[in-house]
Design an enzyme around this catalytic site. Structure first.
Site, short mmCIF file in Angstrom:
data_model
loop_
_atom_site.label_atom_id
_atom_site.label_comp_id
_atom_site.label_asym_id
_atom_site.label_seq_id
_atom_site.Cartn_x
_atom_site.Cartn_y
_atom_site.Cartn_z
N LYS A 16 0.83 -1.22 0.00
CA LYS A 16 0.00 0.00 0.00
C LYS A 16 0.86 1.26 0.00
CE LYS A 16 -2.35 -0.94 3.78
NZ LYS A 16 -1.71 -2.24 4.13
N LYS A 38 -2.05 9.02 6.79
CA LYS A 38 -2.09 7.64 7.30
C LYS A 38 -2.65 7.79 8.70
CE LYS A 38 -0.69 3.24 7.90
NZ LYS A 38 -0.71 2.04 7.03
N SER A 42 0.41 1.61 13.31
CA SER A 42 0.86 0.73 14.41
C SER A 42 2.30 0.32 14.20
CB SER A 42 0.02 -0.54 14.43
OG SER A 42 -1.30 -0.26 14.77
N GLU A 140 -4.16 6.37 3.40
CA GLU A 140 -3.77 4.96 3.51
C GLU A 140 -4.35 4.32 4.76
OE1 GLU A 140 0.48 3.90 3.37
OE2 GLU A 140 -0.07 1.91 4.11
N1 LIG Z 1 5.96 -3.86 -5.94
C1 LIG Z 1 6.90 -3.79 -5.00
N2 LIG Z 1 8.20 -3.69 -5.35
C2 LIG Z 1 9.17 -3.63 -4.41
N3 LIG Z 1 8.96 -3.65 -3.10
C3 LIG Z 1 7.69 -3.75 -2.70
C4 LIG Z 1 6.60 -3.82 -3.61
N4 LIG Z 1 5.46 -3.92 -2.90
C5 LIG Z 1 5.84 -3.90 -1.62
N5 LIG Z 1 7.17 -3.80 -1.49
C6 LIG Z 1 7.96 -3.79 -0.26
O1 LIG Z 1 7.36 -4.67 0.67
C7 LIG Z 1 7.32 -4.10 1.96
C8 LIG Z 1 5.87 -3.90 2.38
O2 LIG Z 1 5.26 -2.95 1.51
P1 LIG Z 1 4.45 -1.71 2.07
O3 LIG Z 1 5.15 -1.15 3.25
O4 LIG Z 1 4.19 -0.83 0.93
O5 LIG Z 1 3.14 -2.50 2.55
P2 LIG Z 1 1.82 -1.90 3.20
O6 LIG Z 1 0.69 -2.59 2.56
O7 LIG Z 1 1.85 -0.42 3.13
O8 LIG Z 1 1.96 -2.40 4.72
P3 LIG Z 1 1.25 -1.78 6.04
O9 LIG Z 1 0.06 -2.65 6.29
O10 LIG Z 1 2.31 -1.93 7.10
O11 LIG Z 1 0.90 -0.35 5.78
C9 LIG Z 1 8.07 -2.77 1.86
O12 LIG Z 1 9.42 -2.97 2.23
C10 LIG Z 1 7.95 -2.40 0.40
O13 LIG Z 1 8.99 -1.57 -0.04
MG LIG Z 2 1.82 0.96 4.63
#
Ligand SMILES: Nc1ncnc2c1ncn2[C@@H]1O[C@H](COP(=O)(O)OP(=O)(O)OP(=O)(O)O)[C@@H](O)[C@H]1O
Ligand SMILES: [Mg+2]
Length: 246
Positions: A16, A38, A42, A140
């Site tokens: 995300k 955001k 957490s 987000e």
């Molecule tokens: N398409 C992608 N290419 C490279 N890295 C990715 C990709 N998608 C996610 N990541 C990596 O995976 C990890 C988790 O992604 P991200 O933090 O964006 O998840 P999130 O859904 O925002 O999680 P949260 O629930 O904690 O908000 C991060 O280190 C991010 O950089």
């Molecule tokens: Mg996130």
């Protein structure tokens, strides 16, 4: 008029923030003013960092041997994407509700003797949406689409209340198709607009990544679908640039 988008996903760690940051950078490159929020975050170790379970991505990068390690938190990443310095004040504004435990918000808040109030969180989002200084704003959510937000509400309740189009982020892992369809059905059943579905390539893809959009369309997803391969945010920016977000 502010154009708001909710960034929701099938679960935590799905991409995300990765996608949100890429979209914010894309808009800025197109000369569009944008902002982000955001509301609830957490797992925040201090103002700057966040605790995360060790993920495949970092293991590949050869990071620490600890089961948990510290990375910049979502508020910091979003601030950097909109070109702002992540000062404590800026982090406070970007993520007003922050908790130490890397748990769903109500559980993390309870450990600090606090309870989350749905109306307060929704009102904070609404006032960010009403601020006319940023014509585009990304909000987000935390965790997955129906992760608890308060003891009585899930993220989906917040999305329903805010009435802004949702960008639904999913992966390409085994099971992602079912999780995506379930999420889209849930959004539609609450009258929430799905502006797009983004398949953020998982560490391990089930089948062929390029087949995901067709499969999802065939099973009823009518919004536009983009694939974002694992890689730098610039790569995600290109994929999102080709997407029609309506
Ligand atoms: N398409 C992608 N290419 C490279 N890295 C990715 C990709 N998608 C996610 N990541 C990596 O995976 C990890 C988790 O992604 P991200 O933090 O964006 O998840 P999130 O859904 O925002 O999680 P949260 O629930 O904690 O908000 C991060 O280190 C991010 O950089
Ligand atoms: Mg996130």
């Amino acid at each position: 008029v502010t154009r708001g988008y909710i960034i929701a996903g099938t679960g935590t760690d799905i991409g995300k923030t990765h996608i949100a940051c890429a979209l914010l950078r894309l808009w800025r490159a197109q000369g569009k003013t944008c902002s982000a929020l955001k509301p609830v975050l957490s797992g925040v170790e201090d103002g700057i960092a966040v605790l995360q379970a060790r993920s495949a991505a970092t293991t590949e990068a050869g990071a620490s041997e600890d089961a948990r390690f510290v990375v910049p938190n979502d508020a910091v990443r979003l601030l950097e994407a909109i070109g702002q310095t992540p000062t404590p004040e800026a982090v406070e504004k970007m993520a007003p509700w922050r908790f130490k435990a890397a748990l769903a918000p109500p559980a993390a808040a309870a450990l600090e003797g606090q309870a989350l109030d749905f109306n307060e969180i929704a009102a904070a989002c609404e006032s960010a949406l009403a601020r006319d200084c940023a014509p585009r704003i990304l909000i987000e959510t935390a965790g997955g689409l129906m992760s608890p937000l308060t003891e009585r509400h899930t993220m989906l309740d917040l999305i329903e209340r805010l009435r802004q189009p949702t960008l639904f982020i999913t992966g390409s892992y085994l099971g992602a198709v079912s999780h995506t369809l379930t999420g889209v059905v849930a959004l539609v059943s609450r009258g929430c607009e799905v502006a797009g579905v983004i398949v953020s390539e998982s560490a391990q893809t089930a089948g062929r990544l390029e087949d995901f959009p067709d499969v999802l369309h065939r099973h009823g997803v009518s919004s536009s679908i983009a694939i974002v391969r694992r890689g730098a945010e610039t790569q995600a920016m290109e994929a999102l640039g080709r997407m029609d977000l309506g």
